[in-house]
Design an enzyme around this catalytic site. Structure first.
Site, PDB file in Angstrom:
ATOM      1  NE  ARG A  90     -37.613 -12.764  37.258  1.00 19.90           N
ATOM      2  CZ  ARG A  90     -38.349 -12.269  36.247  1.00 19.90           C
ATOM      3  NH1 ARG A  90     -39.467 -12.863  35.853  1.00 19.90           N
ATOM      4  NH2 ARG A  90     -37.961 -11.172  35.611  1.00 19.90           N
ATOM      5  CD  GLU A 138     -35.757  -6.416  22.910  1.00 22.58           C
ATOM      6  OE1 GLU A 138     -35.133  -5.814  22.002  1.00 22.58           O
ATOM      7  OE2 GLU A 138     -36.858  -6.019  23.352  1.00 22.58           O
ATOM      8  CG  ASP A 161     -31.882 -18.143  13.458  1.00 24.44           C
ATOM      9  OD1 ASP A 161     -32.601 -17.946  14.449  1.00 24.44           O
ATOM     10  OD2 ASP A 161     -31.532 -17.241  12.668  1.00 24.44           O
ATOM     11  CG  ASN A 162     -26.720 -21.999  10.310  1.00 26.05           C
ATOM     12  OD1 ASN A 162     -27.767 -22.500   9.920  1.00 26.05           O
ATOM     13  ND2 ASN A 162     -25.836 -21.470   9.482  1.00 26.05           N
ATOM     14  NE  ARG A 180     -18.005 -26.433  14.915  1.00 22.95           N
ATOM     15  CZ  ARG A 180     -18.764 -27.454  14.523  1.00 22.95           C
ATOM     16  NH1 ARG A 180     -19.179 -27.527  13.251  1.00 22.95           N
ATOM     17  NH2 ARG A 180     -19.100 -28.425  15.367  1.00 22.95           N
ATOM     18  CG  HIS A 182     -16.048 -22.483   6.697  1.00 20.60           C
ATOM     19  ND1 HIS A 182     -16.678 -23.251   7.656  1.00 20.60           N
ATOM     20  CD2 HIS A 182     -14.891 -23.124   6.433  1.00 20.60           C
ATOM     21  CE1 HIS A 182     -15.952 -24.305   7.928  1.00 20.60           C
ATOM     22  NE2 HIS A 182     -14.853 -24.268   7.201  1.00 20.60           N
ATOM     23  CE  LYS A 236     -21.474 -17.182   7.449  1.00 19.63           C
ATOM     24  NZ  LYS A 236     -20.126 -17.740   7.239  1.00 19.63           N
ATOM     25  CE1 TYR A 265     -23.200 -20.838  13.001  1.00 19.12           C
ATOM     26  CE2 TYR A 265     -23.435 -19.708  10.915  1.00 19.12           C
ATOM     27  CZ  TYR A 265     -23.080 -20.819  11.632  1.00 19.12           C
ATOM     28  OH  TYR A 265     -22.617 -21.949  10.968  1.00 19.12           O
ATOM     29  CD  GLU A 280     -19.922 -25.373   2.264  1.00 15.66           C
ATOM     30  OE1 GLU A 280     -19.748 -26.509   1.798  1.00 15.66           O
ATOM     31  OE2 GLU A 280     -19.950 -25.134   3.486  1.00 15.66           O
ATOM     32  CE  LYS A 327     -16.120 -27.900   5.176  1.00 13.37           C
ATOM     33  NZ  LYS A 327     -17.424 -27.179   5.149  1.00 13.37           N
ATOM     34  CG  ASP A 328     -12.833 -26.507   7.967  1.00 21.40           C
ATOM     35  OD1 ASP A 328     -13.431 -26.481   6.858  1.00 21.40           O
ATOM     36  OD2 ASP A 328     -13.353 -26.163   9.037  1.00 21.40           O
TER      37      ASP A 328
HETATM   38  C1  LIG Z   1     -23.062 -24.446   7.242  1.00 18.97           C
HETATM   39  C2  LIG Z   1     -24.103 -25.495   7.006  1.00 18.97           C
HETATM   40  C3  LIG Z   1     -23.782 -26.837   7.001  1.00 18.97           C
HETATM   41  N1  LIG Z   1     -24.761 -27.764   6.784  1.00 18.97           N
HETATM   42  C4  LIG Z   1     -24.374 -29.178   6.833  1.00 18.97           C
HETATM   43  C5  LIG Z   1     -23.259 -29.563   5.895  1.00 18.97           C
HETATM   44  C6  LIG Z   1     -22.508 -30.614   6.649  1.00 18.97           C
HETATM   45  O1  LIG Z   1     -23.048 -31.902   6.365  1.00 18.97           O
HETATM   46  C7  LIG Z   1     -22.745 -30.309   8.115  1.00 18.97           C
HETATM   47  C8  LIG Z   1     -21.560 -29.650   8.794  1.00 18.97           C
HETATM   48  O2  LIG Z   1     -21.185 -28.549   7.969  1.00 18.97           O
HETATM   49  P1  LIG Z   1     -19.788 -27.850   8.184  1.00 18.97           P
HETATM   50  O3  LIG Z   1     -18.744 -28.887   8.504  1.00 18.97           O
HETATM   51  O4  LIG Z   1     -19.550 -26.956   6.989  1.00 18.97           O
HETATM   52  O5  LIG Z   1     -20.063 -27.000   9.478  1.00 18.97           O
HETATM   53  P2  LIG Z   1     -19.113 -25.828  10.041  1.00 18.97           P
HETATM   54  O6  LIG Z   1     -17.679 -26.243   9.904  1.00 18.97           O
HETATM   55  O7  LIG Z   1     -19.634 -25.461  11.373  1.00 18.97           O
HETATM   56  O8  LIG Z   1     -19.370 -24.657   9.013  1.00 18.97           O
HETATM   57  C9  LIG Z   1     -19.705 -23.352   9.435  1.00 18.97           C
HETATM   58  O9  LIG Z   1     -18.559 -22.848  10.025  1.00 18.97           O
HETATM   59  C10 LIG Z   1     -18.274 -21.478   9.932  1.00 18.97           C
HETATM   60  C11 LIG Z   1     -17.860 -20.985  11.294  1.00 18.97           C
HETATM   61  C12 LIG Z   1     -19.270 -20.613   9.294  1.00 18.97           C
HETATM   62  O10 LIG Z   1     -19.262 -19.394   9.463  1.00 18.97           O
HETATM   63  C13 LIG Z   1     -20.236 -21.190   8.356  1.00 18.97           C
HETATM   64  O11 LIG Z   1     -21.552 -20.825   8.722  1.00 18.97           O
HETATM   65  C14 LIG Z   1     -20.177 -22.638   8.204  1.00 18.97           C
HETATM   66  O12 LIG Z   1     -19.306 -22.897   7.128  1.00 18.97           O
HETATM   67  O13 LIG Z   1     -23.872 -29.420   8.139  1.00 18.97           O
HETATM   68  C15 LIG Z   1     -26.078 -27.423   6.559  1.00 18.97           C
HETATM   69  O14 LIG Z   1     -26.945 -28.274   6.353  1.00 18.97           O
HETATM   70  N2  LIG Z   1     -26.406 -26.100   6.538  1.00 18.97           N
HETATM   71  C16 LIG Z   1     -25.478 -25.113   6.759  1.00 18.97           C
HETATM   72  O15 LIG Z   1     -25.850 -23.912   6.758  1.00 18.97           O
END
Ligand SMILES: Cc1cn([C@H]2C[C@H](O)[C@@H](COP(=O)(O)OP(=O)(O)O[C@H]3O[C@H](C)C(=O)[C@H](O)[C@H]3O)O2)c(=O)[nH]c1=O
Length: 181
Positions: A23, A28, A48-49, A59, A62, A72, A132, A143, A169-170
């Site tokens: 299948r 897990e 969880d994200n 990305r 961070h 994480k 994650y 942050e 931002k980054d």
């Molecule tokens: C991380 C996070 C973001 N947000 C909101 C804030 C922003 O409006 C939007 C995008 O956030 P960001 O641009 O910071 O997303 P990533 O660039 O994927 O950030 C992550 O990227 C790297 C790989 C990581 O390890 C972190 O978990 C996290 O910083 O989601 C939320 O509402 N909750 C959250 O936990």
């Protein structure tokens, strides 16, 4: 499930046991009891994200500081990424060192990144779904970040930098020496 500690203390590579049949497959993706037993840790994941990205999206790097620092457990559901965890624990013998590992839908590997690490990844496939678990809630005010091309780290992101897709931002994150720790 197998667990192997990386050269960075408390940072583990986890490989789940995959059950395949006519299948498809089952595994897990997380088991608290086995995770605690094999890592010797007791981590309470509370958030969880998931993120979707295309090839070249980078990305990171961070982290969150202080009481909102996050451990994480990261994995890739679809596609293939190079995942990078940087030790920024000030008292660590491996401060400023990093591990880089390919996580993919095919290898189903996971990386446990403890608190005190910066984290980032770059997408190597056409697209990737990144999923994650975090042991602390998101807290914008907590942050922190390090610029992905920090000269001291000199991370090899595998793709040519003209292919990178990085958020505004980054793009302006500080060098590690100036990072908020
Ligand atoms: C991380 C996070 C973001 N947000 C909101 C804030 C922003 O409006 C939007 C995008 O956030 P960001 O641009 O910071 O997303 P990533 O660039 O994927 O950030 C992550 O990227 C790297 C790989 C990581 O390890 C972190 O978990 C996290 O910083 O989601 C939320 O509402 N909750 C959250 O936990």
């Amino acid at each position: 499930m197998t667990v192997k500690e990386t050269k960075l203390k408390n940072c583990f590579i986890i490989e789940p046991k995959i059950f395949e049949d006519e299948r498809g497959y089952f595994f897990e993706s997380f088991n608290q009891l086995m995770f605690n037993k094999l890592t010797g840790k007791s981590v309470n994941f509370i958030q969880d994200n998931e993120s979707f990205s295309s090839r070249g999206v980078l990305r990171g790097l961070h982290y969150q500081v202080g009481e909102y620092a996050q451990a994480k457990l990261v994995r890739v559901i679809k596609g293939n990424v190079l995942d990078v965890a940087v030790d920024i624990r000030k008292d660590s013998l491996t401060y400023g060192e990093y591990v880089a590992i390919e996580l993919s839908e095919d290898n189903k590997k996971q990386l446990f990144i403890p608190r005190g690490f910066a984290h980032g990844f770059i997408v190597l496939s056409e697209t990737a779904i990144f999923s994650y678990k975090c042991d602390n809630f998101y807290n914008k005010e907590s942050e922190g970040g390090i610029i992905f091309n920090d000269k001291t780290l000199a991370i090899d992101w595998k793709l040519s930098s003209d292919k990178f897709i990085v958020s505004e931002k980054d793009k302006v994150l500080p060098a590690m020496e100036n990072a908020r720790l």
